[in-house]
Design an enzyme around this catalytic site. Structure first.
Site, short mmCIF file in Angstrom:
data_model
loop_
_atom_site.label_atom_id
_atom_site.label_comp_id
_atom_site.label_asym_id
_atom_site.label_seq_id
_atom_site.Cartn_x
_atom_site.Cartn_y
_atom_site.Cartn_z
N SER A 290 34.75 37.36 36.54
CA SER A 290 35.34 37.30 38.00
C SER A 290 34.57 36.95 38.96
CB SER A 290 36.39 38.31 37.97
OG SER A 290 36.27 38.82 39.13
N SER A 291 35.31 36.46 40.04
CA SER A 291 34.26 36.45 41.08
C SER A 291 33.73 37.54 42.06
CB SER A 291 34.89 35.31 42.39
OG SER A 291 35.97 35.72 42.84
N CYS A 292 34.43 38.49 41.68
CA CYS A 292 34.16 40.04 42.22
C CYS A 292 32.89 40.52 41.99
CB CYS A 292 35.08 41.18 41.99
SG CYS A 292 35.11 41.60 40.46
N TYR B 11 34.81 47.78 38.21
CA TYR B 11 35.08 46.50 37.75
C TYR B 11 34.00 45.51 37.76
CZ TYR B 11 38.21 42.50 36.28
OH TYR B 11 38.75 41.62 35.85
N LYS C 182 31.94 43.77 34.31
CA LYS C 182 31.89 42.39 34.32
C LYS C 182 30.24 41.79 34.45
CE LYS C 182 36.16 41.21 33.59
NZ LYS C 182 36.38 40.80 32.30
N HIS D 188 47.70 41.04 41.87
CA HIS D 188 46.86 40.48 42.90
C HIS D 188 47.79 39.68 43.90
CE1 HIS D 188 44.11 39.82 39.30
NE2 HIS D 188 43.46 40.60 40.23
N1 LIG Z 1 43.94 37.19 36.93
C1 LIG Z 1 42.82 36.73 37.84
O1 LIG Z 1 43.22 36.17 38.92
C2 LIG Z 1 41.53 36.57 37.18
C3 LIG Z 1 40.56 36.04 38.05
C4 LIG Z 1 39.27 35.79 37.61
C5 LIG Z 1 39.06 36.34 36.34
N2 LIG Z 1 39.87 36.85 35.66
C6 LIG Z 1 39.46 37.41 34.16
O2 LIG Z 1 40.26 36.76 33.35
C7 LIG Z 1 40.31 37.68 32.09
C8 LIG Z 1 42.04 37.78 31.67
O3 LIG Z 1 42.65 38.26 32.90
P1 LIG Z 1 44.21 37.85 32.96
O4 LIG Z 1 44.45 37.63 34.60
O5 LIG Z 1 44.87 37.00 32.09
O6 LIG Z 1 44.63 39.50 32.86
P2 LIG Z 1 46.09 40.02 32.05
O7 LIG Z 1 47.23 39.21 32.26
O8 LIG Z 1 46.03 41.25 32.57
O9 LIG Z 1 45.78 40.13 30.73
C9 LIG Z 1 44.91 40.62 29.86
C10 LIG Z 1 45.05 40.81 28.55
O10 LIG Z 1 43.99 41.81 28.02
C11 LIG Z 1 44.57 42.63 26.93
N3 LIG Z 1 43.85 43.77 26.84
C12 LIG Z 1 44.01 44.67 27.83
N4 LIG Z 1 43.25 45.97 27.51
C13 LIG Z 1 43.23 45.67 26.02
C14 LIG Z 1 42.77 46.65 24.88
N5 LIG Z 1 42.41 47.95 25.23
N6 LIG Z 1 42.85 46.17 23.65
C15 LIG Z 1 43.39 44.94 23.42
N7 LIG Z 1 43.64 43.82 24.26
C16 LIG Z 1 43.88 44.57 25.83
C17 LIG Z 1 46.21 42.62 27.16
O11 LIG Z 1 46.74 42.55 25.81
P3 LIG Z 1 48.25 43.01 25.74
O12 LIG Z 1 49.10 42.09 26.42
O13 LIG Z 1 48.72 42.77 23.98
O14 LIG Z 1 48.35 44.51 25.93
C18 LIG Z 1 46.68 41.42 28.05
O15 LIG Z 1 47.17 40.46 27.48
C19 LIG Z 1 39.65 38.68 32.77
O16 LIG Z 1 38.30 38.90 32.07
C20 LIG Z 1 39.47 38.85 34.15
O17 LIG Z 1 38.54 39.42 34.58
C21 LIG Z 1 41.14 36.90 36.02
#
Ligand SMILES: NC(=O)c1ccc[n+]([C@@H]2O[C@H](COP(=O)([O-])OP(=O)(O)OC[C@H]3O[C@@H](n4cnc5c(N)ncnc54)[C@H](OP(=O)(O)O)[C@@H]3O)[C@@H](O)[C@H]2O)c1
Length: 313
Positions: free
Chosen positions: A108-110, A137, A141, A180
Site C-alpha cells: 500500500s502507499s502508506c 502496518y 508491508k 477507509h
Molecule cells: N483497501 C485499500 O484502499 C487498499 C489500498 C492499498 C492497498 N491495499 C492492499 O490490498 C490488499 C487487500 O486489501 P482489501 O482492501 O481487499 O482488504 P479486505 O477487503 O479487508 O480483504 C482482506 C481479505 O484478507 C483476508 N484475511 C485477513 N486476515 C486473514 C487471515 N488471518 N487468514 C486468511 N485470510 C485473511 C480476508 O478473508 P475473509 O474475508 O475470508 O475473512 C479478506 O477477504 C491488502 O494487502 C492491502 O494492503 C488496499
C-alpha cells in the site's frame, strides 16, 4: 499465465481479491483456488504449508491482509503488525518451497515516509520516518516487499510487489469503526439522507490530498504486471491524480443526494498531508487506469445500494 493454470487468490472475499477474481474470470481462467479465513487462517504456518502442498498453486495473488482506516490502524497496532507479518511470511515462504512460478504481493502507499517529496517515487522507500498512526502496518508491508526481493535474489523466485494507492469499489468495508474514508463517507451521507439529518460530521480539516483508484482498475493492473513484469523493484499503482478530502466529500454528497451541511471535526486526525503516487514507471510499461473518480463513485454507490444489507450488518 496459461488459461488452465492453478491460480491462488489469497483474500478473495476482500475488495482487492474479489476484483482480481472478476478479472481472472473475465479473462477465461478456470482453475482459481480460494479459501476463506475460517477455512484457512493464513497466520497459521503449518496450515499454510499443508495447503500449498495439497493445492500446488502455480501463480499466487497475495491480497489477504488485515486492512483498515486510520482508527483501526492506530488502535489495533499489534494485530496490524503481527497478522500481516504472519500472512505474508507464510505465503511467500510456502510459495518458494512449492516452486510457485510467480507471485504478486500487494502492499500500500502508506509504506512511504510521511514527509517524502510528492509525487511518491518507488525510490523514496525507507528514506524517512513513517506516519505514526499506521507505522506497524507500513512496516509489515515493507517487510513483504523485502521478502519478495530477498527470495528473488537468494532463490531466484519470480516474486513481484505492487503498491496501490487508496482504493474503492465493490466489497469495500463499510463498518465506520474500521473503514477507509470513501466508504465511510458513502455510508454517512446515505444514512443522513435516509434519516433527514441536517449535518454530516467529517473527520479532519478536509485539506489533505488523496488519490483514489477503482478496485477493477487495480485488478487490471495486477493482471498486467503478472503478465508483463518480472523485476525486483516494486511498482506503484494509481491514477497519478489527487483531490482534497473536501472535494471528494462534496462529490459523494452530490452523488448520494444528501442536501444538508458538512461539519468538519478538526479534533480528529488528518493523517499524511498528501499521498500522490508517481505512476510513471507503470505508465511507461503501457498501463493506465480507465475509471475516472466521478464515474467510479457513482458505480460504487449503486453497488452499496444493491448490497447494503450485506455491507451494513
Ligand atoms: N483497501 C485499500 O484502499 C487498499 C489500498 C492499498 C492497498 N491495499 C492492499 O490490498 C490488499 C487487500 O486489501 P482489501 O482492501 O481487499 O482488504 P479486505 O477487503 O479487508 O480483504 C482482506 C481479505 O484478507 C483476508 N484475511 C485477513 N486476515 C486473514 C487471515 N488471518 N487468514 C486468511 N485470510 C485473511 C480476508 O478473508 P475473509 O474475508 O475470508 O475473512 C479478506 O477477504 C491488502 O494487502 C492491502 O494492503 C488496499
Amino acid at each position: 499465465m496459461e488459461k488452465q493454470a492453478r491460480i491462488y487468490v489469497a483474500g478473495h472475499r476482500g475488495m482487492v481479491g474479489s476484483a482480481i477474481i472478476r478479472k481472472l474470470q473475465a479473462e477465461g481462467y478456470t482453475t482459481i483456488i480460494t479459501r476463506t479465513s475460517s477455512e484457512l487462517d493464513l497466520r497459521d504456518q503449518a496450515a499454510v504449508a499443508s495447503f500449498f502442498e495439497q493445492e500446488r498453486p502455480e501463480y499466487v495473488f497475495l491480497a489477504a491482509a488485515k486492512v483498515g482506516g486510520i482508527m483501526a490502524n492506530n488502535t489495533y497496532r499489534a494485530e496490524f503488525l503481527y497478522d500481516n507479518l504472519m500472512i505474508e511470511s507464510n505465503i511467500i515462504h510456502q510459495a518458494y518451497k512449492t516452486s510457485v512460478k510467480k507471485l504478486l504481493f500487494l502492499g500500500s502507499s502508506c509504506i512511504y515516509p510521511k514527509l517524502a517529496p510528492q509525487p511518491l517515487k518507488e525510490e523514496y522507500l525507507l528514506s524517512g520516518f513513517l506516519e505514526s498512526t499506521n507505522e506497524p502496518y507500513a512496516i509489515a508491508k515493507i517487510t513483504g516487499i523485502k521478502l519478495c526481493e530477498s527470495y528473488r535474489s537468494q532463490y531466484g523466485c519470480d516474486f513481484i510487489s505492487a503498491m496501490p494507492t487508496n482504493l474503492y469499489g465493490p466489497n469495500d468495508n463499510y463498518d465506520l469503526q474500521g473503514s477507509h474514508v470513501l466508504p465511510a463517507l458513502i455510508r454517512k451521507f446515505h444514512e443522513a439522507k435516509i434519516n433527514n439529518q441536517p449535518t454530516v460530521e467529517v473527520w479532519g480539516t478536509g485539506s489533505p490530498m488523496r488519490e483514489f483508484l477503482h478496485a477493477d482498475d487495480l485488478a487490471d493492473a495486477c493482471f498486467f504486471l503478472m503478465e508483463h513484469y518480472n523485476d525486483e523493484l516494486f511498482v506503484n499503482i494509481g491514477t497519478g491524480e489527487d483531490v482534497t478530502i473536501r472535494e471528494v466529500a462534496e462529490l459523494i454528497k452530490e452523488i448520494v443526494g444528501f442536501e444538508g451541511e458538512l461539519r468538519w471535526n478538526t479534533e480528529k486526525p488528518d493523517g499524511t498531508p498528501r499521498k500522490l503516487m508517481d505512476v510513471s514507471r507503470l505508465h511507461n510499461m503501457g498501463w493506465k487506469h480507465t475509471t475516472e473518480l466521478k464515474e467510479g463513485l457513482e458505480r460504487t454507490y449503486q453497488d452499496f445500494l444493491a448490497n447494503e444489507v450485506l455491507y451494513v450488518e
